[in-house]
Write a protein that holds these residues in place. Sequence first.
Motif, PDB file in Angstrom:
ATOM      1  N   ALA A   2       6.454  -9.349  -4.875  1.00  0.00           N
ATOM      2  CA  ALA A   2       5.174  -9.349  -4.156  1.00  0.00           C
ATOM      3  C   ALA A   2       4.406  -8.079  -4.499  1.00  0.00           C
ATOM      4  O   ALA A   2       4.978  -6.986  -4.556  1.00  0.00           O
ATOM      5  CB  ALA A   2       5.417  -9.438  -2.655  1.00  0.00           C
ATOM      6  N   ARG A   3       3.107  -8.232  -4.692  1.00  0.00           N
ATOM      7  CA  ARG A   3       2.273  -7.119  -5.141  1.00  0.00           C
ATOM      8  C   ARG A   3       1.151  -6.830  -4.155  1.00  0.00           C
ATOM      9  O   ARG A   3       0.747  -7.695  -3.373  1.00  0.00           O
ATOM     10  CB  ARG A   3       1.687  -7.436  -6.520  1.00  0.00           C
ATOM     11  CG  ARG A   3       2.760  -7.629  -7.588  1.00  0.00           C
ATOM     12  CD  ARG A   3       2.176  -8.074  -8.922  1.00  0.00           C
ATOM     13  NE  ARG A   3       3.221  -8.246  -9.920  1.00  0.00           N
ATOM     14  CZ  ARG A   3       3.679  -7.277 -10.701  1.00  0.00           C
ATOM     15  NH1 ARG A   3       3.155  -6.058 -10.603  1.00  0.00           N
ATOM     16  NH2 ARG A   3       4.631  -7.502 -11.577  1.00  0.00           N
ATOM     17  N   ASP A   4       0.656  -5.609  -4.224  1.00  0.00           N
ATOM     18  CA  ASP A   4      -0.489  -5.245  -3.400  1.00  0.00           C
ATOM     19  C   ASP A   4      -1.775  -5.695  -4.080  1.00  0.00           C
ATOM     20  O   ASP A   4      -1.749  -6.331  -5.142  1.00  0.00           O
ATOM     21  CB  ASP A   4      -0.496  -3.740  -3.120  1.00  0.00           C
ATOM     22  CG  ASP A   4      -0.561  -2.901  -4.401  1.00  0.00           C
ATOM     23  OD1 ASP A   4      -1.007  -3.427  -5.444  1.00  0.00           O
ATOM     24  OD2 ASP A   4      -0.169  -1.722  -4.349  1.00  0.00           O
TER      25      ASP A   4
ATOM     26  N   LEU B 107       2.782  -2.321  10.092  1.00  0.00           N
ATOM     27  CA  LEU B 107       3.301  -3.674  10.252  1.00  0.00           C
ATOM     28  C   LEU B 107       3.464  -4.314   8.884  1.00  0.00           C
ATOM     29  O   LEU B 107       2.480  -4.550   8.175  1.00  0.00           O
ATOM     30  CB  LEU B 107       2.361  -4.525  11.108  1.00  0.00           C
ATOM     31  CG  LEU B 107       2.719  -6.013  11.218  1.00  0.00           C
ATOM     32  CD1 LEU B 107       4.127  -6.204  11.782  1.00  0.00           C
ATOM     33  CD2 LEU B 107       1.700  -6.754  12.076  1.00  0.00           C
ATOM     34  N   GLY B 108       4.728  -4.582   8.516  1.00  0.00           N
ATOM     35  CA  GLY B 108       5.001  -5.246   7.250  1.00  0.00           C
ATOM     36  C   GLY B 108       6.138  -4.576   6.507  1.00  0.00           C
ATOM     37  O   GLY B 108       6.803  -3.671   7.022  1.00  0.00           O
ATOM     38  N   PRO B 109       6.381  -4.994   5.268  1.00  0.00           N
ATOM     39  CA  PRO B 109       7.437  -4.371   4.466  1.00  0.00           C
ATOM     40  C   PRO B 109       7.027  -2.987   3.996  1.00  0.00           C
ATOM     41  O   PRO B 109       5.840  -2.646   3.963  1.00  0.00           O
ATOM     42  CB  PRO B 109       7.581  -5.337   3.281  1.00  0.00           C
ATOM     43  CG  PRO B 109       6.223  -5.962   3.155  1.00  0.00           C
ATOM     44  CD  PRO B 109       5.686  -6.076   4.556  1.00  0.00           C
TER      45      PRO B 109
ATOM     46  N   VAL C 178       5.276  -4.024  -4.417  1.00  0.00           N
ATOM     47  CA  VAL C 178       5.632  -3.398  -3.145  1.00  0.00           C
ATOM     48  C   VAL C 178       6.871  -4.052  -2.525  1.00  0.00           C
ATOM     49  O   VAL C 178       7.619  -3.408  -1.790  1.00  0.00           O
ATOM     50  CB  VAL C 178       4.461  -3.419  -2.137  1.00  0.00           C
ATOM     51  CG1 VAL C 178       3.407  -2.388  -2.524  1.00  0.00           C
ATOM     52  CG2 VAL C 178       3.838  -4.796  -2.029  1.00  0.00           C
ATOM     53  N   VAL C 179       7.079  -5.337  -2.795  1.00  0.00           N
ATOM     54  CA  VAL C 179       8.303  -6.015  -2.357  1.00  0.00           C
ATOM     55  C   VAL C 179       8.951  -6.599  -3.607  1.00  0.00           C
ATOM     56  O   VAL C 179       8.579  -7.677  -4.066  1.00  0.00           O
ATOM     57  CB  VAL C 179       8.023  -7.121  -1.324  1.00  0.00           C
ATOM     58  CG1 VAL C 179       9.343  -7.725  -0.838  1.00  0.00           C
ATOM     59  CG2 VAL C 179       7.229  -6.579  -0.144  1.00  0.00           C
ATOM     60  N   PRO C 180       9.922  -5.896  -4.179  1.00  0.00           N
ATOM     61  CA  PRO C 180      10.487  -6.345  -5.453  1.00  0.00           C
ATOM     62  C   PRO C 180      11.440  -7.521  -5.278  1.00  0.00           C
ATOM     63  O   PRO C 180      12.059  -7.696  -4.228  1.00  0.00           O
ATOM     64  CB  PRO C 180      11.248  -5.107  -5.940  1.00  0.00           C
ATOM     65  CG  PRO C 180      11.659  -4.415  -4.670  1.00  0.00           C
ATOM     66  CD  PRO C 180      10.523  -4.641  -3.705  1.00  0.00           C
TER      67      PRO C 180
END
Length: 497
Positions: free
Chosen positions: A418-420, A365-367, A426-428
């Motif tokens: 967005a970063r882990d 669940l998620g990007p 993880v979401v550029p």
Amino acid sequence: MPSITFPLPSPEHVDVPMSDGATLSVLRYAAPGGGPAPAVVVMTPYRKEALMHAELLQVPIREGYEVLIADVRGIGGSSGPYHGILAPREVEDGVELLAWAARQPFCDGRTALIGGSYSGLNQLLIAARRPESLRCIAPWIAPIDFYRDMWKRGGIPSHTAWGARAFLASQRAETRRRGLENFYGEILGEDFDTGLFHRSNPDLSAIEVPALFLGGWYDYFLRGTVRGFQQVTCPKRLVVGPWSHDPFLSDEQRDELAGWLNHWLRGEGPDPSAEGANVRLSCVGTDGWETRGDFPEAGNIPWFRWRPVDAEHPVPIAPALSATPMPPPSNVDPMVDLVTESGMRMWGETTVFELPAAEAPARLLGPVGLRAVVRADGCEDFDAHARLSVVRPDGQVLPITEGRLRASHRAVDDHRSARDEAGGIVVPWHAHTHADPVEPGVPVTLHVEIYPVHLRLAEGDRLRVGLTLVRADESAAPAQAVLLPGTTVSLPAGPDE
């Protein structure tokens, strides 16, 4: 196919004057009973009489609202000079149309906006202007970013046949000329994210009225649906189901829209934006739905990192998408794919990697994030297309989601990505402000944004990543690349995994 449950009543045609002398051509479906009622409004570039609108219009008509559907200026029966796709003047027309509707004897002073795709982004732009009469909006399968969602996904021209379909049939020579010039000369002719695109991006922070975001896991604009929900601060609701970019509503979509309108226009039913229960997601691989209080943000997701190569792995660079293998069958209707260029059936996979079969059920669940480290030779630029699929124990391949990126547009904005939990992207967020050519023999790192998933893997299922590289320079000669160690697929583990 449409599932219209009752015949629509005969509408009244109305010409609504705008402040610059143009008129919007409107069909009015009168509310039953004769008394004033809230007005539900749609603005469309696809001709207000088209059958594709009947599926949407039947919901507010059935619920007893005044319903107005208008051609945008310069299209269909609406007059006035055409200023371009979702130009500021078109947004002003929407604000003026709502004000006009609220003043009419048939309206009780309250209005709402509904509609999908183009008409969804149009709603967001109008709502950001805060029209006095507007009580709620319902953008459905809608983008929020004129560059990244609509026309240049990953910096790659997308949805390129739209302009021909939208404007070649226009009966007005000036609209036909200006529309084709705006789309093919300006929008597709501009490589980078400039003011041309910025003017048609909504200020989501300015939206105060409740917003219902309806989307589909196979939809071309899923990125915009999820990001739009996450970024607005107004009362909001997100519903994502097993749908694609299709103008025909499911029973779930009709019920969600009716409940939304009835609550915010009449005060009926429970608050659909209630905190803790305002996200409803279907789960691919099951018939189930989940109600949640959020859509997971990257920093709150437990990530599983898959490193598909531990040595150099050759990957051909195809001369064109048409030179790639046949794509696997998709859950998406082929006509929807061809019309929207959604990517799920537009290219085949030249290289695939698979995880071992799941030993127990698992949920994502998620990007999805892809960090591809690539060394290319004989090519100054290329497009990377990535697809996530599930391979069933019987060998059936089920495409789930995809992403794309032009290598020369690989620069990311560190602050907006967005970063882990470990700080990895993880979401550029790609800047798309300049091109960095690919130097022969020099490795480049590509952060490919892959659309979100909600997926249940059964025991024995395998995850597959398919990768295809296609030339994006002036040559059509085949070229070769190598996928290098350091390539990583970041998979979002579900909250109970």
